[in-house]
Design an enzyme around this catalytic site. Structure first.
Site, PDB file in Angstrom:
ATOM      1  N   GLY A 183      41.325  49.413  29.378  1.00  0.00           N
ATOM      2  CA  GLY A 183      40.660  49.540  30.703  1.00  0.00           C
ATOM      3  C   GLY A 183      41.742  49.824  31.603  1.00  0.00           C
ATOM      4  O   GLY A 183      43.080  49.771  31.149  1.00  0.00           O
ATOM      5  N   LYS A 184      41.531  50.113  33.001  1.00  0.00           N
ATOM      6  CA  LYS A 184      42.646  50.548  33.887  1.00  0.00           C
ATOM      7  C   LYS A 184      42.157  49.840  35.192  1.00  0.00           C
ATOM      8  O   LYS A 184      41.042  50.218  35.431  1.00  0.00           O
ATOM      9  CB  LYS A 184      43.022  51.924  34.074  1.00  0.00           C
ATOM     10  CG  LYS A 184      44.264  52.387  33.424  1.00  0.00           C
ATOM     11  CD  LYS A 184      44.567  53.924  33.917  1.00  0.00           C
ATOM     12  CE  LYS A 184      45.711  54.252  32.939  1.00  0.00           C
ATOM     13  NZ  LYS A 184      45.954  55.497  32.996  1.00  0.00           N
ATOM     14  N   GLU A 204      47.247  48.333  33.522  1.00  0.00           N
ATOM     15  CA  GLU A 204      46.528  48.790  32.234  1.00  0.00           C
ATOM     16  C   GLU A 204      46.086  47.549  31.334  1.00  0.00           C
ATOM     17  O   GLU A 204      46.838  46.651  31.395  1.00  0.00           O
ATOM     18  CB  GLU A 204      47.405  49.841  31.410  1.00  0.00           C
ATOM     19  CG  GLU A 204      47.584  51.023  31.977  1.00  0.00           C
ATOM     20  CD  GLU A 204      48.515  51.799  31.158  1.00  0.00           C
ATOM     21  OE1 GLU A 204      49.202  51.388  30.253  1.00  0.00           O
ATOM     22  OE2 GLU A 204      48.752  53.025  31.376  1.00  0.00           O
ATOM     23  N   VAL A 205      44.877  47.584  30.905  1.00  0.00           N
ATOM     24  CA  VAL A 205      44.561  46.447  29.996  1.00  0.00           C
ATOM     25  C   VAL A 205      44.445  47.170  28.405  1.00  0.00           C
ATOM     26  O   VAL A 205      44.060  48.037  28.191  1.00  0.00           O
ATOM     27  CB  VAL A 205      43.216  45.837  30.450  1.00  0.00           C
ATOM     28  CG1 VAL A 205      43.046  44.556  29.284  1.00  0.00           C
ATOM     29  CG2 VAL A 205      43.270  45.354  31.700  1.00  0.00           C
ATOM     30  N   ARG A 209      43.429  48.136  39.508  1.00  0.00           N
ATOM     31  CA  ARG A 209      44.370  48.396  40.252  1.00  0.00           C
ATOM     32  C   ARG A 209      45.838  48.077  39.871  1.00  0.00           C
ATOM     33  O   ARG A 209      46.790  48.589  40.335  1.00  0.00           O
ATOM     34  CB  ARG A 209      43.790  47.621  41.622  1.00  0.00           C
ATOM     35  CG  ARG A 209      42.922  48.277  42.502  1.00  0.00           C
ATOM     36  CD  ARG A 209      42.330  46.919  43.614  1.00  0.00           C
ATOM     37  NE  ARG A 209      41.740  45.925  42.975  1.00  0.00           N
ATOM     38  CZ  ARG A 209      41.146  44.736  43.582  1.00  0.00           C
ATOM     39  NH1 ARG A 209      41.064  44.996  44.764  1.00  0.00           N
ATOM     40  NH2 ARG A 209      40.632  43.918  42.598  1.00  0.00           N
ATOM     41  N   ASP A 257      37.568  37.734  44.458  1.00  0.00           N
ATOM     42  CA  ASP A 257      37.534  39.059  44.081  1.00  0.00           C
ATOM     43  C   ASP A 257      36.433  39.237  42.888  1.00  0.00           C
ATOM     44  O   ASP A 257      36.437  39.573  41.954  1.00  0.00           O
ATOM     45  CB  ASP A 257      38.795  39.474  43.752  1.00  0.00           C
ATOM     46  CG  ASP A 257      38.550  41.193  43.535  1.00  0.00           C
ATOM     47  OD1 ASP A 257      37.554  41.655  43.956  1.00  0.00           O
ATOM     48  OD2 ASP A 257      39.443  41.784  42.683  1.00  0.00           O
TER      49      ASP A 257
END
Ligand SMILES: Nc1ncnc2c1ncn2[C@@H]1O[C@H](COP(=O)(O)OP(=O)(O)OP(=O)(O)O)[C@@H](O)[C@H]1O
Ligand SMILES: [Mg+2]
Length: 494
Positions: A203-204, A209-210, A206, A324
């Protein structure tokens, strides 16, 4: 015999010529005869010679006496000298040349020793160069092989060193309970981070990247921040390492590491990996049963209640507000419970001084999930409770996303983000403010939820999370208790 005869004939011829000249007197060009207008007179022969002296051609023209003529040597050239004798007046006035190949400075003849040195030295130098090259290449090769070997073996050797037969979870549990209660020692964190092998990007967000990575056969998640976002990396790592933060419904932090690759610094945050991804991903591709909904919602309430709660004492924890909270920042575990992630924007409360640990910008987080008091700038940032209340508003929106996917009697709604029907896909603060503060709209609670006890309760909880007045909202602990009642009721019915 023939040579002797020939030379005698020559001598005779010369004698005749000499006699003739004696009679007539031969006039020749003479370079050295300044006083006689550069001419000379002889009974012998006119003579011209050219030879190399100090790299220059030196031409000499003069008369040869009869005696000199007899010596013969004057009239014979060699490989490096041209000599000519002639027997008519001014016959030496023409241009003469060096023997062929002597026009350029002659190269000195090399002695055998010089020759040997000239051959041996380059050969030696060349051999040394070849040997050095071979040695260096082999060294590189060895190092490369060693490196390759290390890459394969390193994780294993580290595993046996750091982790003799234990999972990361055991290791963290041991070290957390025996140590400061805030996680692994920094050196262990670094050792773990540096032996992770990245597998694939999952995943990406803010801040980068993960990745899914492997450590000693176990999957781990690696969030890679760019050096530009160092503050976010530091803050998130700092929050995760708050004493006593660990909880089954908060993402399990493993390690933080900053790796300098020579060109830039890579900032890693290593955590437990959940293959189902975020709650957002999960709800997009799955519906849930009533039990499933209760499990998900209860686990999120438990995580948030733990985060919000202050534990007093030396091994206590401060109250933390997430700021958040959203379905993309909640992960789904294999057992279909949740873990709250992304603590990078969180704030801690110091209850003794009644202060918040970082200077406040209230408008952080994701606009779609911002509470009305954040949108219209009415939040009292000096009261820590305000931040917790804003989290509760967002929690209500997450519950709405889950509940819509709860299948009762075959009726289920498609996945949607909150306010999908009233704001654009990337809403501005103004867009949200108009809807949430001015029109006072909230996500729709469908009528059919009334027919299912669990959904009815969930609907009620949501409404009580969405009050415009933050102080009137439920607390995470209250929500947790209410949902736990649902579990009890369900169990007693069964
Ligand atoms: N520990 C994890 N295990 C499995 N997947 C993860 C993990 N952490 C993050 N992900 C995946 O990576 C994605 C990106 O996460 P990230 O937190 O960087 O961005 P985001 O939450 O989508 O957006 P934002 O930057 O607004 O937080 C997540 O949506 C999720 O699918
Ligand atoms: Mg995120």
């Amino acid at each position: 015999m023939r040579r002797a005869l020939l030379s005698r004939l020559c001598a005779a011829a010369l004698a005749v010529a000499a006699c003739a000249s004696l009679c007539s007197g031969l006039i020749c060009i003479c370079h050295l005869c300044e006083r006689t207008n550069f001419t000379c007179e002889t009974e012998g022969a006119c003579w011209a010679s050219v030879m190399l002296t100090n790299g220059r051609q030196e031409v000499v023209k003069s008369c040869l006496s009869v005696g000199e003529l007899k010596a013969e040597v004057f009239c014979h050239g060699s490989r490096s000298i041209t000599r000519k004798c002639c027997y008519t007046d001014f016959c030496n006035n023409n241009t003469i040349h060096l023997p062929a190949g002597q026009g350029s400075p002659s190269k000195p003849k090399l002695t055998p020793v010089e020759l040997t040195v000239i051959i041996i030295i380059p050969v030696c130098v060349l051999s040394v160069v070849v040997l050095l090259t071979l040695y260096t290449c082999q060294g590189h090769h060895c190092r490369f092989r060693k490196k390759k070997k290390l890459n394969i073996e390193e994780p294993l050797s580290e595993c046996s060193l750091v982790n003799p037969g234990k999972t990361l979870k055991d290791l963290i549990f041991d070290m957390t309970t025996s140590g400061s209660g805030s996680g692994l020692p920094l050196l262990v964190q670094r050792t773990i981070a540096r032996t992770i092998v990245l597998q694939e990007i999952v995943g990406k967000g803010r801040f980068g990247e993960v990745w899914r990575g492997k450590w000693c056969g176990e999957d781990v998640a690696v969030k890679i921040f760019s050096s530009r976002d160092e503050r976010s990396w530091f803050r998130e790592a700092e929050i995760y390492q708050t004493i006593m933060l660990r909880h089954e419904n908060i993402l399990g932090f493993i390690a933080a590491d900053n790796k300098d690759n020579g060109t830039w610094t890579q900032l890693w945050l290593v955590s437990e990996y959940y293959e189902q991804g975020s709650l957002f991903d999960y709800l997009n591709s799955n519906t849930v049963t009533v039990d499933g909904m209760i499990k998900l919602t209860f686990s999120i309430a438990s995580g948030l209640a733990h985060l919000h709660m202050e534990i007093v004492g030396t091994q206590g924890k401060p109250a933390i507000a997430h700021r958040d909270l959203k379905s993309k920042n909640i992960l789904v575990k294999r057992n279909e419970t949740c873990a709250i992630a992304d603590l990078g924007l969180a704030v801690k409360h110091n209850s003794v001084l009644n202060t918040i640990d970082i200077p406040q910008n209230p408008r952080v987080g994701t606009k779609r999930y911002m509470a009305p008091e954040i949108l219209d700038d009415a939040m009292n940032i000096n009261i820590f409770e305000s931040f917790k209340r804003a989290d509760i508003y967002a929690l209500g929106l997450v519950y709405w996303e889950i509940s819509r996917r709860c299948s009762v009697g075959g009726i289920v709604e498609e996945y949607q983000l909150p306010y999908h029907d009233v704001v654009p896909s990337d809403p501005s603060i103004e867009d949200m403010k108009k809807v949430v503060c001015e029109q006072k709209l909230r996500p729709n609670i469908p009528n059919q939820w009334q027919s299912c006890e669990a959904l009815r309760v969930m609907g009620r909880i949501m409404r009580e999370c969405w009050y415009a007045n933050g102080a009137a909202r439920l607390t995470a602990l209250r929500i947790k208790k209410t949902i736990s009642q649902l579990c009890v009721q369900k169990d007693s019915k069964a």
